[in-house]
Design a protein around this motif. Structure first.
Motif, PDB file in Angstrom:
ATOM      1  N   THR A   5     -31.585   3.281   6.368  1.00  0.00           N
ATOM      2  CA  THR A   5     -31.270   4.187   7.476  1.00  0.00           C
ATOM      3  C   THR A   5     -29.823   4.024   7.922  1.00  0.00           C
ATOM      4  OG1 THR A   5     -33.562   4.030   8.207  1.00  0.00           O
ATOM      5  CG2 THR A   5     -31.972   4.919   9.771  1.00  0.00           C
ATOM      6  N   ASP A  19     -37.063   6.120   9.436  1.00  0.00           N
ATOM      7  CA  ASP A  19     -36.457   6.413  10.740  1.00  0.00           C
ATOM      8  C   ASP A  19     -35.523   7.628  10.659  1.00  0.00           C
ATOM      9  OD1 ASP A  19     -35.864   6.248  13.389  1.00  0.00           O
ATOM     10  OD2 ASP A  19     -34.866   4.299  13.310  1.00  0.00           O
ATOM     11  N   GLU A  48     -35.574  10.063  12.502  1.00  0.00           N
ATOM     12  CA  GLU A  48     -35.160  10.461  13.848  1.00  0.00           C
ATOM     13  C   GLU A  48     -33.748   9.962  14.143  1.00  0.00           C
ATOM     14  OE1 GLU A  48     -37.962   8.929  13.097  1.00  0.00           O
ATOM     15  OE2 GLU A  48     -39.640  10.148  13.855  1.00  0.00           O
ATOM     16  N   ARG A  49     -33.455   8.731  13.720  1.00  0.00           N
ATOM     17  CA  ARG A  49     -32.118   8.172  13.964  1.00  0.00           C
ATOM     18  C   ARG A  49     -31.073   8.842  13.083  1.00  0.00           C
ATOM     19  NH1 ARG A  49     -29.466   3.139  12.863  1.00  0.00           N
ATOM     20  NH2 ARG A  49     -31.243   2.311  11.713  1.00  0.00           N
TER      21      ARG A  49
END
Length: 304
Positions: free
Chosen positions: A198, A227, A229-230
């Motif tokens: 990520t 992740d 979303e990040r």
């Protein structure tokens, strides 16, 4: 489509390339174009620019994409699906598809840099050897795409960054959307490996987004990683998800796409080998599943 019919169409394609090469330009000029975005504002693009970089492997088959007629047949199956918005390819692929009459009402994405040949000593010096912005504008190509692998230990990255910044500027001036496919990469022996952590993907987005004199036409093409979303919080640029290779379990892959497609900023998928060469060989079935993920509530081919 029967085998005999497809054989006849390939024969006609080969004949046209010899007897009437100008037919390519005619076919591109005559194709029925569409807006890049319409209806639900999401895009499902099938990618086929791998061979020009010497990347013919799919999973454990090192020459899966070597048969051009078979690749075109699989692309034809994909492009027949009303949920497929377009195709990404180098000029040879796009020209073939134009001669076959498969580009009407589809977005055409031109792949620009294929010079960083797979497994070459100069792989990180990823030069622009295919489409350029003036040719795409003149030919009615709807979208541009470039690969951007950033290797902090390889000097070949510097000219790649400079060249990419230049074509992003050219695309913005021409009003041509351009998707950047960034990775943080490293040498692992004699192979280039992309870092799919990520943190690495977030860093690659930050670097890519700043290239060029304007970001007005810039999109991202990003892998689905942990992740997401990040990752998506790292940019305001519209983003298409990268499908990757077909080594993972298809159900897991589709599930990860479905989750990521729900995130703010994600506008669809750009997928190649995973759908064109699925483990069970069912191209139409794999394309249908992906199309329903991108366009879960299709109205019709012309009104999405």
């Amino acid at each position: 489509m029967t085998i005999d019919t497809w054989t006849d169409r390939l024969a006609g394609l080969r004949a046209a390339r010899v007897e009437d090469p100008g037919a390519i330009g005619t076919a591109l000029a005559a194709r029925r174009r569409r807006p890049v975005l319409r209806g639900d504002g999401r895009l499902f693009i099938v990618a086929a620019d791998h061979p020009a970089r010497g990347a013919l492997a799919v999973g454990g088959d090192s020459t899966a994409m070597a048969d051009r007629g078979e690749l075109l047949r699989r692309l034809a199956i994909a492009l027949e699906h009303p949920g497929v918005d377009g195709v990404l390819g180098t000029p040879d692929i796009i020209d073939d598809l134009a001669l076959l009459g498969l580009l009407d009402d589809r977005i055409v994405v031109g792949s620009m840099n294929r010079g960083g040949l797979r497994a070459s000593r100069f792989e990180m010096d990823d030069r622009f050897t295919a489409y350029d912005v003036p040719t795409m504008v003149a030919s009615g190509i709807d979208f541009a795409k470039t690969l951007l692998r950033v290797n902090l230990d390889d000097p070949g990255t510097a000219p790649t960054l400079e060249s990419t910044g230049r074509v992003v500027t050219d695309a913005a001036r021409a009003g041509l959307p351009i998707m950047l496919e960034p990775f943080m990469s490293r040498w692992n022996g004699d192979r280039v490996v992309n870092d799919l952590s990520t943190d690495a993907v977030v860093l690659s987005v930050a670097i890519a987004a700043g290239l060029g004199a304007s970001s007005a036409s810039t999109w991202m093409k990003l892998p689905v990683v942990e992740d997401m979303e990040r990752v998506m919080a790292a940019t305001t640029l519209p983003t298409l998800l990268l499908g990757g290779d077909s080594g993972a379990d298809p159900d897991d892959t589709f599930a990860s796409w479905q989750d990521a497609l729900a995130l703010p900023g994600v506008r669809g998928l750009t997928v190649g080998r995973t759908l064109l060469y699925p483990p069970d060989g069912d191209v139409a079935g794999a394309v249908d599943i992906a199309a329903r993920l991108v366009h879960p509530n299709p109205v019709s081919d012309h009104s999405r």
